[in-house]
Motif scaffolding. Structure first.
Motif, PDB file in Angstrom:
ATOM      1  N   THR A  30      31.802 -11.777  25.355  1.00  0.00           N
ATOM      2  CA  THR A  30      32.130 -13.085  25.915  1.00  0.00           C
ATOM      3  C   THR A  30      33.028 -13.893  24.972  1.00  0.00           C
ATOM      4  O   THR A  30      33.465 -14.983  25.316  1.00  0.00           O
ATOM      5  CB  THR A  30      30.852 -13.882  26.184  1.00  0.00           C
ATOM      6  N   ARG A  31      33.249 -13.392  23.786  1.00  0.00           N
ATOM      7  CA  ARG A  31      34.098 -14.095  22.830  1.00  0.00           C
ATOM      8  C   ARG A  31      34.820 -13.062  21.986  1.00  0.00           C
ATOM      9  O   ARG A  31      34.204 -12.089  21.549  1.00  0.00           O
ATOM     10  CB  ARG A  31      33.221 -14.931  21.896  1.00  0.00           C
ATOM     11  N   ALA A  32      36.118 -13.271  21.762  1.00  0.00           N
ATOM     12  CA  ALA A  32      36.859 -12.334  20.917  1.00  0.00           C
ATOM     13  C   ALA A  32      38.043 -13.045  20.286  1.00  0.00           C
ATOM     14  O   ALA A  32      38.504 -14.087  20.768  1.00  0.00           O
ATOM     15  CB  ALA A  32      37.345 -11.141  21.740  1.00  0.00           C
ATOM     16  N   ILE A  33      38.528 -12.462  19.200  1.00  0.00           N
ATOM     17  CA  ILE A  33      39.753 -12.936  18.547  1.00  0.00           C
ATOM     18  C   ILE A  33      40.940 -12.480  19.388  1.00  0.00           C
ATOM     19  O   ILE A  33      41.002 -11.314  19.797  1.00  0.00           O
ATOM     20  CB  ILE A  33      39.862 -12.287  17.149  1.00  0.00           C
ATOM     21  N   GLY A  34      41.890 -13.402  19.639  1.00  0.00           N
ATOM     22  CA  GLY A  34      43.131 -12.999  20.297  1.00  0.00           C
ATOM     23  C   GLY A  34      43.183 -13.282  21.781  1.00  0.00           C
ATOM     24  O   GLY A  34      44.148 -12.927  22.444  1.00  0.00           O
ATOM     25  N   VAL A  35      42.141 -13.897  22.321  1.00  0.00           N
ATOM     26  CA  VAL A  35      42.077 -14.113  23.764  1.00  0.00           C
ATOM     27  C   VAL A  35      42.711 -15.439  24.162  1.00  0.00           C
ATOM     28  O   VAL A  35      43.476 -15.514  25.105  1.00  0.00           O
ATOM     29  CB  VAL A  35      40.620 -14.030  24.254  1.00  0.00           C
ATOM     30  N   ASP A  89      25.183 -11.486  18.870  1.00  0.00           N
ATOM     31  CA  ASP A  89      26.249 -10.825  19.630  1.00  0.00           C
ATOM     32  C   ASP A  89      26.834 -11.813  20.639  1.00  0.00           C
ATOM     33  O   ASP A  89      26.072 -12.476  21.345  1.00  0.00           O
ATOM     34  CB  ASP A  89      25.698  -9.631  20.422  1.00  0.00           C
ATOM     35  N   HIS A  90      28.133 -11.872  20.713  1.00  0.00           N
ATOM     36  CA  HIS A  90      28.764 -12.688  21.753  1.00  0.00           C
ATOM     37  C   HIS A  90      29.024 -11.796  22.959  1.00  0.00           C
ATOM     38  O   HIS A  90      30.152 -11.415  23.252  1.00  0.00           O
ATOM     39  CB  HIS A  90      30.048 -13.327  21.218  1.00  0.00           C
ATOM     40  N   THR A  91      27.918 -11.446  23.601  1.00  0.00           N
ATOM     41  CA  THR A  91      27.983 -10.519  24.732  1.00  0.00           C
ATOM     42  C   THR A  91      27.242 -11.100  25.921  1.00  0.00           C
ATOM     43  O   THR A  91      26.402 -11.997  25.783  1.00  0.00           O
ATOM     44  CB  THR A  91      27.321  -9.166  24.386  1.00  0.00           C
ATOM     45  N   LEU A  92      27.561 -10.540  27.059  1.00  0.00           N
ATOM     46  CA  LEU A  92      26.870 -10.932  28.285  1.00  0.00           C
ATOM     47  C   LEU A  92      25.362 -10.713  28.155  1.00  0.00           C
ATOM     48  O   LEU A  92      24.568 -11.590  28.472  1.00  0.00           O
ATOM     49  CB  LEU A  92      27.432 -10.096  29.435  1.00  0.00           C
ATOM     50  N   GLY A 117      39.717 -13.788  31.699  1.00  0.00           N
ATOM     51  CA  GLY A 117      39.405 -13.212  30.398  1.00  0.00           C
ATOM     52  C   GLY A 117      40.172 -11.924  30.197  1.00  0.00           C
ATOM     53  O   GLY A 117      39.884 -10.914  30.827  1.00  0.00           O
ATOM     54  N   ARG A 118      41.172 -11.956  29.337  1.00  0.00           N
ATOM     55  CA  ARG A 118      41.999 -10.765  29.153  1.00  0.00           C
ATOM     56  C   ARG A 118      41.210  -9.642  28.518  1.00  0.00           C
ATOM     57  O   ARG A 118      41.473  -8.472  28.730  1.00  0.00           O
ATOM     58  CB  ARG A 118      43.221 -11.115  28.312  1.00  0.00           C
ATOM     59  N   TRP A 119      40.212 -10.032  27.741  1.00  0.00           N
ATOM     60  CA  TRP A 119      39.383  -8.995  27.125  1.00  0.00           C
ATOM     61  C   TRP A 119      38.714  -8.158  28.184  1.00  0.00           C
ATOM     62  O   TRP A 119      38.506  -6.973  28.020  1.00  0.00           O
ATOM     63  CB  TRP A 119      38.338  -9.629  26.213  1.00  0.00           C
ATOM     64  N   LEU A 120      38.372  -8.796  29.297  1.00  0.00           N
ATOM     65  CA  LEU A 120      37.673  -8.056  30.341  1.00  0.00           C
ATOM     66  C   LEU A 120      38.633  -7.078  31.011  1.00  0.00           C
ATOM     67  O   LEU A 120      38.333  -5.911  31.199  1.00  0.00           O
ATOM     68  CB  LEU A 120      37.101  -9.033  31.367  1.00  0.00           C
ATOM     69  N   LEU A 121      39.825  -7.582  31.330  1.00  0.00           N
ATOM     70  CA  LEU A 121      40.809  -6.714  31.978  1.00  0.00           C
ATOM     71  C   LEU A 121      41.241  -5.592  31.041  1.00  0.00           C
ATOM     72  O   LEU A 121      41.549  -4.496  31.478  1.00  0.00           O
ATOM     73  CB  LEU A 121      42.020  -7.543  32.412  1.00  0.00           C
ATOM     74  N   ALA A 154      27.119 -14.757  37.812  1.00  0.00           N
ATOM     75  CA  ALA A 154      27.827 -16.029  37.605  1.00  0.00           C
ATOM     76  C   ALA A 154      28.700 -15.954  36.351  1.00  0.00           C
ATOM     77  O   ALA A 154      29.845 -16.384  36.353  1.00  0.00           O
ATOM     78  CB  ALA A 154      26.811 -17.172  37.481  1.00  0.00           C
ATOM     79  N   LEU A 155      28.149 -15.367  35.286  1.00  0.00           N
ATOM     80  CA  LEU A 155      28.920 -15.254  34.045  1.00  0.00           C
ATOM     81  C   LEU A 155      30.133 -14.353  34.243  1.00  0.00           C
ATOM     82  O   LEU A 155      31.225 -14.648  33.764  1.00  0.00           O
ATOM     83  CB  LEU A 155      28.042 -14.686  32.928  1.00  0.00           C
ATOM     84  N   LEU A 156      29.925 -13.250  34.970  1.00  0.00           N
ATOM     85  CA  LEU A 156      31.039 -12.327  35.192  1.00  0.00           C
ATOM     86  C   LEU A 156      32.114 -12.958  36.043  1.00  0.00           C
ATOM     87  O   LEU A 156      33.301 -12.848  35.758  1.00  0.00           O
ATOM     88  CB  LEU A 156      30.531 -11.054  35.870  1.00  0.00           C
TER      89      LEU A 156
END
Ligand code: CA
Length: 427
Positions: free
Chosen positions: A161-166, A133-136, A318-322, A308-310
């Motif tokens: 932490t990783r996605a297509i389109g970012v 998983d590409h997750t926190l 990170g647009r995925w986060l918003l 720290a990661l956040l």
């Protein structure tokens, strides 16, 4: 002689009003994409990302390196197309998607993967997750700060932490492995793996000899547990044929709804599942999960790293986060829409109350209590309001579905609105 059978199923779930997941079940290519971005954007992102991958369907390659290279390139092309589409239309700004894709040549499985959708392999009694998983929370597991079991129920597990389109640059995980007859490969979105444990998934896969039944049972298991997110599963089975059967044409079945069945024995009997199965990424065995919980020092260390990661993710824009920056949660017993992400580590919070509702915890079904306590992430404000509307319908005992209106997101009416960008360094 090997026959590959496959079936896919998807369901909007019990809370969301739109299904942003997409999947592809073809002759040789199979994929799951979990879009995010709200309104139509998430759906557009996941559908767009599948196109370059689906174009590989049925193609024959000179050798394995070429096949895996083509699959990796298709995922990179998917990223380019989603980034381009998002930049070209304000409605799609901030959209993104996961993508987990496999291409099958005989018994050879090529896999490429970005995000938190997963691939699992059931081989005999062994059920293993073969993607990371590409997750926190996975990063915290890799650091030894969380056990896989803690990560599976962690409130922040949906933060990817990783996605297509970012962004233009994309790091793609890939691997090739050899299937064996009777192996079953599962691709799925986190709408399955969130509410349904690995053990339960494996139990279901071992409880039926029918792909149709298995996909339906997996989706049903998520629905029985409240299905707070869209649920998508793709099952691929490698079947060894005897000479008589070998004369029959290969069958590939696609459905988003249960249809007719007709399959052979495929799943081996159940056995015991290791703590998280054994991961094999790039052919290497992942370290065994820890048996004991982390010490206090490790927990604090984990919190420091998580923060720290956040902070890094937020600062990096990170647009995925918003794009996942609203959720429905609890303030005391009251159900409230929050802005930000449901992260509350030590004194640092990345969210704040945005909108009160007229509902309380007791108004919703028990199976949603844990979801609310953790915070139910929404694609956007309207999505959060729809979640609340579904709860309200439930509370009213009405069968009426939430209005599917796509009203524009109003400006926050609260004068005490926060700075729209989360300020993770503020206590
Ligand atoms: Ca999802």
């Amino acid at each position: 002689m090997i026959r590959v059978s496959a079936r896919g199923a998807t369901d909007v779930g019990r809370i969301r009003s739109a299904n942003e997941d997409s999947f592809h079940v073809g002759d040789s290519v199979f994929a799951v994409a979990d879009g995010m971005g709200g309104h139509l954007a998430g759906e557009v992102a996941s559908e767009t990302a599948l196109q370059p991958v689906a174009e590989l369907d049925g193609r024959v390659f000179a050798n394995e390196a070429e096949a895996l290279g083509a699959l990796r390139q298709a995922v990179i092309d998917a990223n380019t197309q989603v980034v381009t589409k998002a930049a070209g239309d304000p409605r799609y700004s901030g959209m993104g998607t996961t993508l987990t894709a496999v291409m099958i040549e005989g018994l050879r499985i090529h896999l490429a993967h970005v995000g938190d959708s997963r691939a699992y392999l059931l081989r005999g009694e062994k059920f293993s997750q073969i993607t990371d998983d590409h997750t926190l929370v996975q990063r915290l597991v890799d650091e030894g700060r969380l056990t896989p079991e803690q990560a599976a129920s962690h409130p922040q597990r949906s933060i990817i932490t990783r996605a297509i389109g970012v962004e233009d640059h994309l790091e793609v995980d890939s691997l090739s492995l050899e299937a064996r007859p009777n192996d079953v490969l599962l691709l799925c979105s986190d709408g399955l793996t969130g509410p349904v444990s690995d053990n339960e998934i494996r139990r279901i896969l071992g409880s039926t000899t029918d792909l149709e039944e298995a996909t339906t049972a997996l989706v049903d298991a998520a629905l029985e547990r409240g299905a707070p997110d869209n649920v998508t599963v793709v099952l691929i089975r490698f079947e060894s044929l005897n000479d008589q059967e070998a004369g029959r044409p290969p069958t590939v079945t696609v459905s988003s709804r249960p249809g007719e069945t007709g399959e052979q024995d495929w799943a081996a009997r159940l056995g015991r599942l290791g703590a998280f199965g054994s991961k094999q990424t790039g052919g290497e065995d992942a370290p065994q999960p820890r048996r004991s919980g982390p010490s206090r020092a490790q927990r604090i260390g984990g919190i420091v790293i998580a923060v720290a990661l956040l902070v890094g993710a937020v600062v990096a824009g990170g647009r995925w986060l918003l794009s996942r920056s609203y959720y429905v949660g609890l303030a005391g017993e009251d159900i409230v829409i929050f802005q930000g992400v449901p992260v509350d580590l030590g004194p640092i919070s990345l969210s704040w109350e945005y909108e009160r509702t007229d509902l309380e915890l007791d108004d919703v079904a028990d199976f949603n209590h844990d979801n609310l306590m953790e915070g139910m992430t929404a694609a956007d404000l309207n999505d959060a309001r729809r979640i609340v509307a579904n709860f309200r319908d439930e509370a009213d005992g009405s069968d009426a579905t939430a209005p599917a209106t796509e009203e524009p997101t109003p400006e926050p009416s609260e004068p005490a609105t926060q700075d729209p960008s989360p300020s993770p360094t503020q206590p």
